[in-house]
Design an enzyme around this catalytic site. Structure first.
Site, PDB file in Angstrom:
ATOM      1  N   LYS A 118     -48.383  -9.868 -80.971  1.00 18.45           N
ATOM      2  CA  LYS A 118     -47.340  -8.829 -80.997  1.00 18.45           C
ATOM      3  C   LYS A 118     -47.741  -7.688 -81.940  1.00 18.45           C
ATOM      4  CE  LYS A 118     -43.961 -10.112 -78.197  1.00 18.45           C
ATOM      5  NZ  LYS A 118     -44.755 -10.969 -77.331  1.00 18.45           N
ATOM      6  N   LYS A 198     -51.524 -14.912 -68.991  1.00 19.00           N
ATOM      7  CA  LYS A 198     -50.336 -15.395 -68.280  1.00 19.00           C
ATOM      8  C   LYS A 198     -49.556 -14.247 -67.674  1.00 19.00           C
ATOM      9  CE  LYS A 198     -47.357 -14.821 -72.206  1.00 19.00           C
ATOM     10  NZ  LYS A 198     -46.054 -14.961 -72.763  1.00 19.00           N
ATOM     11  N   LYS A 201     -43.831 -10.352 -69.114  1.00 20.26           N
ATOM     12  CA  LYS A 201     -42.880  -9.253 -68.907  1.00 20.26           C
ATOM     13  C   LYS A 201     -43.468  -7.924 -69.345  1.00 20.26           C
ATOM     14  CE  LYS A 201     -38.907 -12.164 -70.039  1.00 20.26           C
ATOM     15  NZ  LYS A 201     -38.024 -12.495 -71.155  1.00 20.26           N
TER      16      LYS A 201
END
Ligand code: TYM
Length: 329
Positions: A118, A198, A201
């Protein structure tokens, strides 16, 4: 309706930064659906986690409601489980998070791969909330003393933190929390359709639960492919990823056929994609039908959320009383 709290408790949540995609559905929601029949389940939209990365204040609330509808559409049944919005219990979750934060090493949080990812993704938005993310997540789970959490593979580092916190608290203040275990589905790791990693979003190009057949076809059309042919079926890469989707939506036998075809005649991706799009849509169509019902009955949804909040608050308050007392507060 048996909502008896003597059954094993289950908790899970989804952030409200974007609409859940089929990765969230296969990795988390499907696990929730399996567990709601047997256990005492609380499922949340975790909006306090959502604000740790850049977000739009205007769309957050509508997004939270959309995700509640996605939950209900997917088949989470308010007769079997409780649905909550995390910020409806903000005082409770944040209070426990603070206590847990006082017994945990900062350096452990800084080392987490999820935090590092992040940080790299949003270098201008490295905030305290982001570092604190796993602490709040542990509080979400431990406040309900949930031993079981339906969740995708990517969240394993956070689950380990929650277990460590439970252990640490128990050893410092006496047995209080169970060490929560993950409940994994066959779709615990849904790959991206567009290359590495993966389905996420934040990467874009995801299939969401309300996509039409045409939209699904359009996304699959852009999915990366290879030659479709080779000596051995590859363990990773475009062919492996697409056949993983076949496995998850069309079953093992169809996936095995493609794995053989790869070594023989070759996979015709256009046909694979057309067939896969139909299979995905077939799974999503009933979800969309149910979702429409709840969309048209907002008062019913409000009642479900009120009930969830009341139920969760009783448990959360009890845990907090115990924790405060054990900590000498
Ligand atoms: P979020 O919203 O990022 O993800 C929601 C759930 O979807 C799973 N998931 C996947 N599963 C399979 N394949 C994928 N490609 C994929 N991408 C996401 C995630 O593992 C997750 O189960 N930190 C949580 C939110 C949270 C939470 C909690 C979860 C906050 N507190 C307490 C459980 C219990 C998260 O990542 O949400």
């Amino acid at each position: 309706m048996n909502m008896s709290s003597s059954r094993k408790r289950v908790f899970s949540g989804i952030r409200a930064n974007a609409r859940p995609h089929i990765g969230n559905y296969l990795g988390a929601i499907k696990g929730m659906l399996e567990l709601q029949d047997k256990f005492d389940c609380i499922f949340a939209v975790v909006d306090l986690h959502t604000i740790t990365t850049p977000y739009d204040t205007k769309t957050l609330r509508p997004m939270v409601k959309d995700i509640v509808l996605d939950y209900l559409g997917s088949g989470l049944d308010p007769k079997k489980c409780h649905i909550i919005i995390q910020s409806d219990l903000r005082a409770e979750h944040l209070e426990l998070a603070y206590y847990l934060g006082t017994i945990y090493q900062v350096s452990r949080l800084e080392d987490l791969p999820t935090y590092k990812e992040k940080k790299a993704q949003h270098p201008d938005y490295v905030n305290m909330g982001l570092l604190y993310y796993p602490v709040l997540m542990a509080a979400d789970i431990l406040i309900y003393k949930a031993p079981l959490v339906p969740i995708g593979q990517d969240q394993e580092p956070h689950m380990e933190v929650a277990r460590e916190m439970a252990r640490k608290f128990n050893s410092m203040f006496g047995q209080t929390f169970p060490e929560p275990q993950s409940y994994k589905t066959p779709g615990q790791y849904v790959p991206s359709l567009f290359g590495e990693g993966k389905m996420s979003k934040t990467n874009g190009g995801t299939i969401i639960l309300t996509d039409t057949l045409e939209e699904i076809k359009a996304i699959l059309a852009k999915a990366v492919t290879d030659d479709g042919k080779g000596e051995r079926f590859p363990e990773a890469g475009p062919a492996a990823n697409l056949v993983t989707f076949v496995e998850l939506f069309q079953g093992h036998d169809r996936a095995q056929q493609y794995r053989s075809e790869y070594k023989e005649s070759g996979i015709k991706y256009q046909e694979l994609k057309a067939e896969l799009a139909e299979a995905i849509y077939k799974e999503l169509a009933p979800i969309q039908e149910r979702r429409k019902y709840f969309e048209a009955h907002p008062a019913e949804v409000e009642t479900i959320l009120e009930e969830g909040k009341t139920y969760a608050k009783t448990i959360a308050d009890e845990t907090l009383r115990e924790v405060r007392s054990k900590m000498g507060l």
